[in-house]
Design an enzyme around this catalytic site. Structure first.
Site, mmCIF file in Angstrom:
data_model
loop_
_atom_site.group_PDB
_atom_site.id
_atom_site.type_symbol
_atom_site.label_atom_id
_atom_site.label_comp_id
_atom_site.label_asym_id
_atom_site.label_seq_id
_atom_site.Cartn_x
_atom_site.Cartn_y
_atom_site.Cartn_z
ATOM 1 N N GLN A 182 0.819 -1.212 0.000
ATOM 2 C CA GLN A 182 0.000 0.000 0.000
ATOM 3 C C GLN A 182 0.857 1.268 0.000
ATOM 4 O OE1 GLN A 182 -0.452 -2.635 2.080
ATOM 5 N NE2 GLN A 182 -2.591 -2.862 2.686
ATOM 6 N N ASP A 207 -6.884 1.452 12.585
ATOM 7 C CA ASP A 207 -8.111 0.724 12.269
ATOM 8 C C ASP A 207 -8.987 0.528 13.498
ATOM 9 O OD1 ASP A 207 -8.117 -0.674 9.317
ATOM 10 O OD2 ASP A 207 -6.129 -0.119 10.006
ATOM 11 N N ASN A 228 -3.218 -1.129 13.859
ATOM 12 C CA ASN A 228 -2.989 -0.570 12.527
ATOM 13 C C ASN A 228 -2.282 -1.632 11.689
ATOM 14 O OD1 ASN A 228 -3.208 1.765 10.745
ATOM 15 N ND2 ASN A 228 -0.982 1.857 10.836
#
Length: 358
Positions: free
Chosen positions: A205, A246, A256
């Site tokens: 990502q 998250d 996370n």
């Protein structure tokens, strides 16, 4: 600053248009920009599960629109549409277990259903709620960007080297971004010399999404393998690690993307400050500590294969996609309600008693 931030908005991952949810397929970036259209809750759940859309706020927003699509189908089918819609709620809730924004958004949609008045237009009410969730996230992003910049400036007004992990930008939210929103705002304010982006294995990502976003915005970014972060902190003058989240628990522990925990440990060793940026919808006050957070594990083939071709030896793979960073390794949590420095349970409770600043 707000006007400058709004003028700088270029990237988005979610569009609600003509009663259809459109998602930018993040699996294909940066080589291909492909938008996909979704007309049912089951399709949206699949898009979340398969990581067409990812990032905790973006997942929650997409799920809210998924409820609208599900309600439209169930109403058209007739019969007990409320009971049938529960199947869609379950499908959406089961798509990703760690990001609490997903469940927060579904709860918001369920509460709106419970408040329906006799004769009220069901679809119009649900659509307005989903759009409200989307717009609220966009506003929260702008507020967090401003608060994060103030925090960076508080410790040094000079251009700095920053490091980030995974992607917490516009692609992961309904607006400007969380961690990357702070970084982009800091760049506009002249506080960024360069950004180091962890590639973020195994879905890359950082390499595919964060680096692409920053290049699009003209922010100087340098890509590094995840294992180089400690070396960069030691040799390149990194002053802040800035990440998203998250799920955040009542005591300030943060889940996370996998690799965040080790970044926090290394940052403390090198005297590098550690900032978490996330909307208050990410804070789960029902969980006291990070030990209670469900950690998603994905298929080991994500590690064993590249492009469908096996590259690893004949071994099994463990593939947790999140980890938990203890609160005592975090310098600041930035939300749209305000900033908590050196978080603990009392400070988190006080934060959640405040109103949103936008």
């Amino acid at each position: 600053m707000r006007e400058r931030l709004l003028a700088a908005e270029k990237i988005k991952a979610i569009e609600w248009r003509d009663g259809t949810l459109h998602l930018l397929d993040q699996r294909l970036l940066p080589l291909e920009e492909t938008w996909r259209a979704y007309d049912s809750a089951v399709e949206v759940a699949g898009a979340i599960r398969d990581m067409v859309v990812r990032g905790a706020p973006a997942i929650g927003i997409s799920a809210a629109y998924g409820v609208v699509l599900g309600a439209r189908q169930r109403l058209a089918a007739g019969g007990d549409w409320r009971a049938a819609l529960e199947e869609d709620f379950r499908a959406l809730a089961g798509s990703r277990p760690t990001a609490v924004n997903l469940f927060w958004a579904l709860d918001r949609m369920r509460e709106r259903l419970a408040r329906l008045k006799e004769g009220e237009d069901v679809l119009a009410a649900l659509e307005a709620e989903a759009v409200g969730i989307h717009e609220s996230d966009r506003e929260a992003n702008l507020t967090m960007a401003q608060l994060g910049v103030e925090l960076i400036r508080k410790h040094s007004g000079n251009p700095q080297a920053l490091l980030t992990h995974c992607n917490a930008g516009a692609l992961a939210t309904g607006g400007f971004g969380t961690a990357l929103g702070v970084i982009r705002a800091a760049w506009l304010e002249g506080l960024v010399e360069r950004v180091y982006a962890d590639e973020t294995r195994p879905w890359l990502q950082g390499a595919r999404l964060t680096a692409w976003e920053l290049v699009e915005e003209g922010v100087p970014v340098i890509l590094n393998v995840d294992g180089a972060a400690a070396h960069l902190m030691k040799t390149k003058g990194v002053s802040w690690v800035i990440v998203g989240a998250d799920r955040i628990t009542a005591d300030g522990d943060v889940a996370n993307k996998i690799g965040t925990y080790q970044l926090a440990v290394v940052a403390m060793h090198h005297g590098v400050r550690f900032m978490v940026v996330a909307p208050s919808s990410t804070i789960d006050m029902s969980l006291q500590s990070g030990e209670e957070i469900p950690i998603e594990e994905r298929d080991g083939r994500e590690l064993l294969e590249i492009g469908g071709k096996r590259v690893a030896a004949s071994v099994e793979a463990v593939n947790p996609v999140f980890d938990v960073t203890p609160a005592d390794l975090i310098d600041a949590i930035v939300t749209e309600r305000g900033v908590v420095e050196r978080p603990n349970a009392a400070k988190m409770a006080e934060l959640m008693s405040r109103k949103r600043l936008h």
